[in-house]
Design a protein around this motif. Structure first.
Motif: not given
Length: 417
Positions: A273-280
Motif C-alpha cells: 500500500x505505502x510503497x509498491x514502487x519499492x517492491x518493483x
C-alpha cells in the motif's frame, strides 16, 4: 578449478552462480531462485494445470528452486478469494506441481503467508481483519474495511499454529522448502513495522520487540519441519514511508531471525500500500492500471498513483540497502531486486550474497538461467515495464506481455484432475 581471483569477472560470477548451495537439509543445484510472484492460477483457491506448467518451466529453464506464491495459512489469511489456502484439499494438487518440478531437477518452495489487515475478502471469520495493532485500517479503506483489530494472545497462538500446520502440509505435498513472508505489509510484516505495530506489551516497542512474534512463528515452524525442509524468511529491507522501519531496525530483525535458526533470509523491499514502487523498483504504467479487471484493485491502484514518485528502473535497485545488511550479519542472505544480467550477478557475488532471487526476468524467459550457464545469454530482455503485474487478474494468469500469453483453458483445469 582455477583460482577464482584469477578468472575474468564474468567467468568468476558464472562459476559462483552455478555452485551448489546448501540450506539446512536442502542442497540446491545452483544459486538461482524463482521468486514468489502472485500467479493468478488458483481460481476459487484450486491450483491449476497452468500453475504446474508455470513452475515446471522455471525448473526446466535452470532455476534451482521455484517459489509458489502466497499460500495462505488459513482462509482469512488470503488477500483475494482466488488464492491458495494451504489446507488438506490443496495437497493433492500441489503434489502434482512438486512432482513436475522435481522431474526437471529443481526444488519447490511454498511461500506461507497471512495478509492480516491487508485483505480484499468479502467475508471474514472476525468482525475486523487482524493486525499487530487495532484502529484505522488504511489498506482497507477502499475495500470497505476501515478498521482493524489488534491480535490477542489467543489469536497469536492460533495463527502460529496455522503457520506450523501449513508447513507440515507443504512437506506432505512434496515441497523442499517454505518461505515465511515477513515483508510487503502482510501480517508478520505488520508486526515488524513501527507504522503498524504500536503495541506497548511484550510484542511491541523497539525493533527487537517487534521481531518477537515473527521469530516465534519461525521457531515453531523450524521445530516442526526444519529437519526436512529449508525454512526461509522474506523481509523488506526498506518500507518506503517515513514512519517505517529504518535500516538498523531491519538489521536487528535479520539478526533475530539468524539467532532463531532461519536457513536463509530473502531481502526484498517495499509495501503493497505505502510503497509498491519499492517492491518493483519502478512504476506500473498507467495503461496497465486501466486494464485491471478487479474494480477494488483498480481503484486502489489509481489512488496510489496520485502520490507515488516517478521511479525509473535500474538494475539491483535494492542493493544499497541489502549490501549494508550483508555487511552486518553472517547468515545466508538472498538478494532480490532487479538482478537481470551476469554483470549484476558478478556484483552480488562480490558483495557476498549467497543466492539470487529473480521474478520478472524469469517470467520474461524461464530459460534464462540455462542461457547464463551456457554463455548464450548475458542479460535478460525484460524491460521492467511491469505490465506483467496486472496479468495475474487475467483468465490465463501471470505472464510476460512481451514474450507470451496466459493459457485460460489450463487455468480452468485443477492440477490433479
Amino acid at each position: 578449478m582455477a583460482d577464482r581471483r584469477a578468472l575474468p569477472e564474468a567467468e568468476a560470477a558464472r562459476d559462483w552462480a552455478f555452485t551448489p548451495l546448501t540450506l539446512g537439509p536442502l542442497r540446491l543445484r545452483n544459486r538461482f531462485i524463482k521468486s514468489a510472484t502472485n500467479e493468478g492460477m488458483a481460481p476459487a483457491g484450486v491450483p491449476t494445470r497452468a500453475l504446474v506448467q508455470h513452475h515446471r518451466s522455471m525448473a526446466a529453464g535452470g532455476a534451482a528452486m521455484t517459489t509458489v506464491a502466497y499460500c495462505a495459512v488459513e482462509p482469512d489469511g488470503r488477500t483475494f478469494e482466488d488464492q491458495i489456502t494451504l489446507d488438506a484439499d490443496t495437497i493433492k494438487h500441489l503434489r502434482v506441481l512438486t512432482d513436475a518440478v522435481h522431474a526437471e531437477g529443481g526444488a519447490a518452495c511454498a511461500q506461507l503467508t497471512h495478509g492480516g489487515c491487508f485483505t480484499f475478502l468479502p467475508k471474514l471469520a472476525t468482525r475486523y481483519p487482524l493486525s499487530a495493532s487495532g484502529g484505522i485500517n488504511p489498506p482497507g479503506m477502499i475495500a470497505g474495511r476501515p478498521f482493524k483489530s489488534a491480535m490477542a494472545l489467543s489469536d497469536m497462538a492460533r495463527i502460529t499454529d496455522d503457520f506450523v500446520a501449513a508447513a507440515q502440509r507443504a512437506r506432505e505435498a512434496g515441497f523442499d522448502a517454505v518461505e515465511l513472508h515477513m515483508g510487503h505489509g502482510y501480517l508478520l510484516s505488520q508486526f515488524l513495522s513501527p507504522l503498524y505495530n504500536r503495541r506497548t506489551d511484550f510484542w511491541g516497542g523497539n525493533a527487537e520487540k517487534r521481531a518477537r512474534f515473527p521469530a516465534q512463528v519461525l521457531r515453531q515452524v523450524l521445530d516442526a519441519v526444519g529437519d526436512d525442509l529449508a525454512v526461509l524468511c522474506k523481509i523488506s529491507v526498506v518500507e518506503g514511508h517515513r514512519r517505517g522501519a529504518v535500516l538498523q531496525d531491519v538489521v536487528t530483525t535479520v539478526k533475530a531471525l539468524e539467532r532463531t535458526g532461519a536457513h536463509m533470509v530473502v531481502l526484498s523491499g517495499g509495501m503493497n500500500v505505502e510503497a509498491p514502487w519499492q517492491i518493483f523498483g519502478s512504476n506500473m504504467p498507467a495503461e496497465a492500471v486501466t486494464q485491471l479487471q478487479n474494480p477494488v484493485v483498480r481503484t486502489a491502484s489509481r489512488v496510489m498513483r496520485l502520490w507515488e514518485p516517478k521511479v525509473p528502473f535500474r538494475e539491483l535497485y535494492l542493493r544499497s540497502y541489502s549490501h549494508r545488511i550483508r555487511q552486518q550479519v553472517n547468515m545466508p542472505l538472498a538478494y532480490l531486486g532487479g538482478a537481470k544480467s551476469m554483470d549484476g550477478i558478478a556484483q552480488l557475488q562480490a558483495d557476498g550474497f549467497d543466492a539470487v532471487v529473480m521474478g520478472r526476468a524469469l517470467l520474461h524467459d524461464p530459460g534464462l538461467v540455462n542461457g547464463f550457464a551456457g554463455g548464450d545469454k548475458t542479460e535478460s530482455g525484460c524491460t521492467a515495464c511491469n505490465a506483467c503485474i496486472v496479468t495475474m487478474y487475467e483468465p490465463g494468469g501471470t505472464h510476460c506481455v512481451l514474450t507470451g500469453t496466459g493459457d485460460p483453458e489450463a487455468n480452468r483445469q485443477p492440477a490433479a484432475a
